[in-house]
Design an enzyme around this catalytic site. Structure first.
Site, PDB file in Angstrom:
ATOM      1  N   CYS A   2       0.823  -1.206   0.000  1.00 13.21           N
ATOM      2  CA  CYS A   2       0.000   0.000   0.000  1.00 13.21           C
ATOM      3  C   CYS A   2       0.861   1.261   0.000  1.00 13.21           C
ATOM      4  CB  CYS A   2      -0.866   0.051   1.253  1.00 13.21           C
ATOM      5  SG  CYS A   2      -1.860  -1.401   1.501  1.00 13.21           S
ATOM      6  N   ARG A  27       4.856   0.225  -6.233  1.00 18.46           N
ATOM      7  CA  ARG A  27       4.856  -0.605  -5.036  1.00 18.46           C
ATOM      8  C   ARG A  27       3.893  -1.784  -5.150  1.00 18.46           C
ATOM      9  NH1 ARG A  27       6.824   2.412  -0.480  1.00 18.46           N
ATOM     10  NH2 ARG A  27       5.513   1.298   0.964  1.00 18.46           N
ATOM     11  N   TRP A  75      -3.059  -2.624  -1.484  1.00 19.56           N
ATOM     12  CA  TRP A  75      -2.687  -3.981  -1.892  1.00 19.56           C
ATOM     13  C   TRP A  75      -3.393  -4.886  -0.889  1.00 19.56           C
ATOM     14  CZ3 TRP A  75      -0.052  -8.356  -0.144  1.00 19.56           C
ATOM     15  CH2 TRP A  75       0.454  -9.209  -1.127  1.00 19.56           C
ATOM     16  N   ASN A 101      -1.481   1.668   5.949  1.00 12.48           N
ATOM     17  CA  ASN A 101      -0.602   0.664   5.347  1.00 12.48           C
ATOM     18  C   ASN A 101      -0.137  -0.228   6.489  1.00 12.48           C
ATOM     19  OD1 ASN A 101       1.344  -0.773   4.035  1.00 12.48           O
ATOM     20  ND2 ASN A 101       2.748   0.937   3.705  1.00 12.48           N
ATOM     21  N   GLY A 102      -0.308  -1.554   6.333  1.00 13.44           N
ATOM     22  CA  GLY A 102       0.113  -2.468   7.402  1.00 13.44           C
ATOM     23  C   GLY A 102      -1.008  -3.423   7.759  1.00 13.44           C
ATOM     24  N   GLU A 488      17.994 -16.552  -9.939  1.00 13.67           N
ATOM     25  CA  GLU A 488      17.540 -15.183 -10.172  1.00 13.67           C
ATOM     26  C   GLU A 488      16.921 -15.054 -11.577  1.00 13.67           C
ATOM     27  OE1 GLU A 488      16.858 -12.774  -8.446  1.00 13.67           O
ATOM     28  OE2 GLU A 488      16.963 -11.005  -9.716  1.00 13.67           O
ATOM     29  N   LYS A 492      13.042 -13.906 -12.288  1.00 14.05           N
ATOM     30  CA  LYS A 492      12.682 -12.766 -13.151  1.00 14.05           C
ATOM     31  C   LYS A 492      11.612 -13.205 -14.148  1.00 14.05           C
ATOM     32  CE  LYS A 492      13.864 -10.239 -11.275  1.00 14.05           C
ATOM     33  NZ  LYS A 492      14.635 -10.050 -10.086  1.00 14.05           N
ATOM     34  N   GLU A 495       8.151 -13.809 -12.473  1.00 14.64           N
ATOM     35  CA  GLU A 495       7.518 -12.590 -11.970  1.00 14.64           C
ATOM     36  C   GLU A 495       6.798 -11.799 -13.036  1.00 14.64           C
ATOM     37  OE1 GLU A 495       9.763 -10.187  -8.697  1.00 14.64           O
ATOM     38  OE2 GLU A 495      11.190 -10.841 -10.185  1.00 14.64           O
ATOM     39  N   HIS A 511      18.910 -35.577 -10.472  1.00 11.22           N
ATOM     40  CA  HIS A 511      18.206 -36.161  -9.325  1.00 11.22           C
ATOM     41  C   HIS A 511      16.722 -35.794  -9.336  1.00 11.22           C
ATOM     42  CE1 HIS A 511      22.081 -37.390  -7.796  1.00 11.22           C
ATOM     43  NE2 HIS A 511      22.510 -36.173  -8.080  1.00 11.22           N
ATOM     44  N   LYS A 610       6.268  -4.079  -4.649  1.00  5.01           N
ATOM     45  CA  LYS A 610       7.702  -3.768  -4.665  1.00  5.01           C
ATOM     46  C   LYS A 610       8.293  -3.853  -3.268  1.00  5.01           C
ATOM     47  CE  LYS A 610      11.523  -2.307  -6.478  1.00  5.01           C
ATOM     48  NZ  LYS A 610      12.275  -3.371  -7.164  1.00  5.01           N
TER      49      LYS A 610
END
Ligand code: F6R
Length: 615
Positions: A2, A27, A75, A101-102, A488, A492, A495, A511, A610
């Protein structure tokens, strides 16, 4: 997560609030809203599901007058993303509007009590509980809004950054912070700006106050900023200067922030090393290592805590520190570490890595480490964020604001800082010779130019990407320093293109994952020349023998793999331990171009935030 924006002053609030929300779009969010006190004293709240642009459309025929307002991007955590659950939330009488926010952890108990007292709730959010609680306390005890906020926050458990408007006091915004970031901007004309980070404020003022946990700030027209705590004790936060430029917050001609940030990397890494590597290019000075030499050089163990991409950087840090400094290193997901009752010794050094400096799990891991007596060192990008303030010392990566949700330049910045840190400690511990040290530092200074060379693969990768948009699954393989690069690269792709991808240590493939290989699944292999090169060639052969399609990242001039792989991407040579700084670039570009080919919104991938300020 948020985003919060606020303004109180002489200017029109609405355009400032909307622009601020746009600056915070990176964000991640799913609805947006604004509350303003109009010129005729009404408290107007407008909300929309979707983008800030949808909110603007909704507001087209509304009264958006006034010079006092707060705004929010949400969010969703408690309750689905819809207009009712979007912020701001009104209090029962309509006198207050609040954004948050939270997460309020004990909201259910408070809500039950308020319902028992006849208060009716419209949404299913924890935030509405807060605004109803504040108003209830204010009216039933005949308190002013500030006193009511102080009493209410004593009852609340959880994380919050809040901002409140009271239409009976239209010259004031009250805000408060506990474990969620909040910055107050001090304008030239006595006006105040408020935001979750400095990006919405930077174009108006460079003077800011980063609120601390427990702070409640009162922004009143014509008065100085007042900061108190819940016990009404005056706080004295420092006024800081921000060094964010407008250019850093704009796309600068690139279609997406992510692409801009990928291309910024050579200069970002120069900035990261500037003032830390001497002009001769053979010595590193990190003030944190000078100031805390004993702690760092004599550490018996280092524990790295981080999340996501920062955790991948941590895996590279482990290899660097273990091989150069001969100190054992463990790398932990902060979210697991914080709940795992880990054994932490007082002579452990805990390195917390975070781009945003606000990741809730990483902050909790720091708190745990500090309580256990460990020395905590931060590697962070966002200046003034919570993590650099809650660690004993640390190093900023100085790559500038990262707006693209998929982290790129922060990753290479983190790896650069960890490389410098490992080299400094190794030099102090004499675990490498002076010549080795100087050669490695010199090579580090050559990395930005090599990154520029790696970026010239962009066109080739754009072409390759169009071939691979069909893929439903991808495998990324690497060994040694290139294993975290594989992780990584896969992250990417997941996402931003929503293609399932897995990163694997190349030899582990036998394996299990080898069963997945067929002609439909691209296999990206990081196969640069290092001590495991021959082994990786065998791994490529194993994939090819099963009909897999191999795209190999190789050292320039590698004919052996060219004859084996379906496609090769050539990269400049460097020392094995710095290879991640080069090899991660084509994988960032690959993920970017595949996502663009698939028509995805690269900078705003679905469901992602973000800055993950809730656990
Ligand atoms: C991936 C990404 C995330 C972050 C993670 C930690 O591209 O950006 O995985 O790396 O959320 O964030 P910070 O580094 O801000 O603690």
């Amino acid at each position: 997560m948020c985003g919060i924006v606020g303004y109180i002053g002489q200017k029109k609030a609405y355009p400032i609030l909307i622009k601020g929300l746009q600056r915070l779009e990176y964000r991640g969010y799913d609805s947006a809203g604004v509350a303003m006190i109009s010129t005729n004293g009404n408290l107007n709240v407008y909300k929309a599901k979707g983008k800030v642009a949808d909110l603007e459309t909704f507001c087209e025929d509304k009264d958006v007058s006034g010079s006092v307002g707060i705004a929010h991007t949400r969010w969703a955590t408690h309750g689905e993303p819809n207009i009712t659950n979007a912020h701001p939330h009104y209090s029962a009488s309509g006198r207050l509007a609040l954004i948050h926010n939270g997460i309020i952890e004990n909201y259910a108990t408070i809500k039950e009590n308020l319902i028992a007292r006849g208060i009716h709730f419209k949404s299913v959010t924890d935030t509405e509980v807060l605004v109803q609680l504040i108003e209830h306390i204010m009216l039933s005890n005949d308190l002013c809004i500030l006193e009511a906020v102080q009493v209410a926050l004593h009852q609340v458990i959880g994380a919050y950054a809040i901002a409140i408007l009271d239409c009976e006091h239209p010259d004031t915004i009250i805000c408060a912070r506990q474990s969620s970031p909040l910055v107050v901007g001090l304008g030239e004309e006595g006006d105040f700006y408020l935001a979750s980070d400095a990006s919405p404020i930077a174009e108006y003022t460079d003077k800011v106050v980063y609120l601390n946990d427990g702070d409640i700030a009162v922004m009143q027209l014509g008065k100085d900023l007042i900061v108190v705590n819940t016990d009404n004790e005056t706080q004295h936060p420092k006024v800081k200067l921000i060094d964010v430029t407008l250019g850093q917050l704009e796309k600068g001609g690139y279609p997406f922030f992510m692409l801009k940030e990928i291309f910024e990397q050579p200069n970002c890494i120069r900035d990261c090393m500037r003032g830390r590597i001497n002009v001769e290019g053979n010595r590193i000075t990190l003030s944190a290592v000078i100031d805390y030499r004993e702690k760092l050089v004599n550490a018996h163990r280092i524990i790295i805590v981080a999340c996501g991409t920062s955790w991948h950087a941590g895996l590279i840090g482990k290899q660097l520190i273990e091989s150069l400094c001969r100190i054992p290193v463990e790398v932990e997901y902060a979210s697991e570490f914080r709940y795992r009752e880990p054994v932490i010794f007082h002579d452990d050094v805990v390195i917390a890595i975070s781009q945003s400096g606000e990741t809730a799990d990483t902050l909790a891991a720091i708190e745990l480490a500090r309580r256990s007596g460990a020395f905590v060192f931060g590697v962070c990008n966002a200046i003034g964020a919570s993590i650099p303030r809650q660690t004993q010392t640390g190093v900023y990566i100085h790559v500038g604001p990262e707006i693209g949700v998929a982290s790129t330049k922060a990753f290479t910045g983190q790896v650069t800082v960890l490389s410098m840190l490992a080299l400094c400690i190794a030099n102090e511990r004499c675990t490498i010779t002076d010549n080795q040290y100087k050669e490695m530092v010199a090579e580090l200074t050559r990395i930005p130019a090599k990154m520029e060379e790696a970026l010239t693969t962009n066109e080739q990768i754009e072409h390759l990407s169009s071939i691979f948009t069909y893929a439903k699954n991808c495998l990324y393989l690497g060994r040694g320093y290139n294993y975290p690069v594989a992780l990584e690269g896969a992250l990417k792709l997941k996402e931003i293109s929503y293609i399932h991808a897995e990163g694997y240590p190349a030899a582990e493939m036998k394996h299990g994952p080898i069963a997945l290989i067929d002609s439909e699944m691209p296999v990206f292999v990081i196969a640069t020349r290092d001590k495991l090169y021959e082994k990786v060639i065998s791994n490529i052969q194993e994939v090819r023998a099963r009909g897999g399609r191999v795209i190999a990242l190789v050292t320039r001039g590698d004919e052996q793999i060219r004859n084996l792989a379906n496609h090769v991407i050539e990269l400049p040579d460097t020392f094995e331990c710095f290879q991640p700084l080069i090899a991660s670039i084509p994988l960032q570009l690959l993920a970017y171009h595949i996502a663009v080919c698939k028509g995805k919104d690269v900078d705003r991938p679905r469901n992602l935030a973000k800055s993950v300020t809730v656990e």
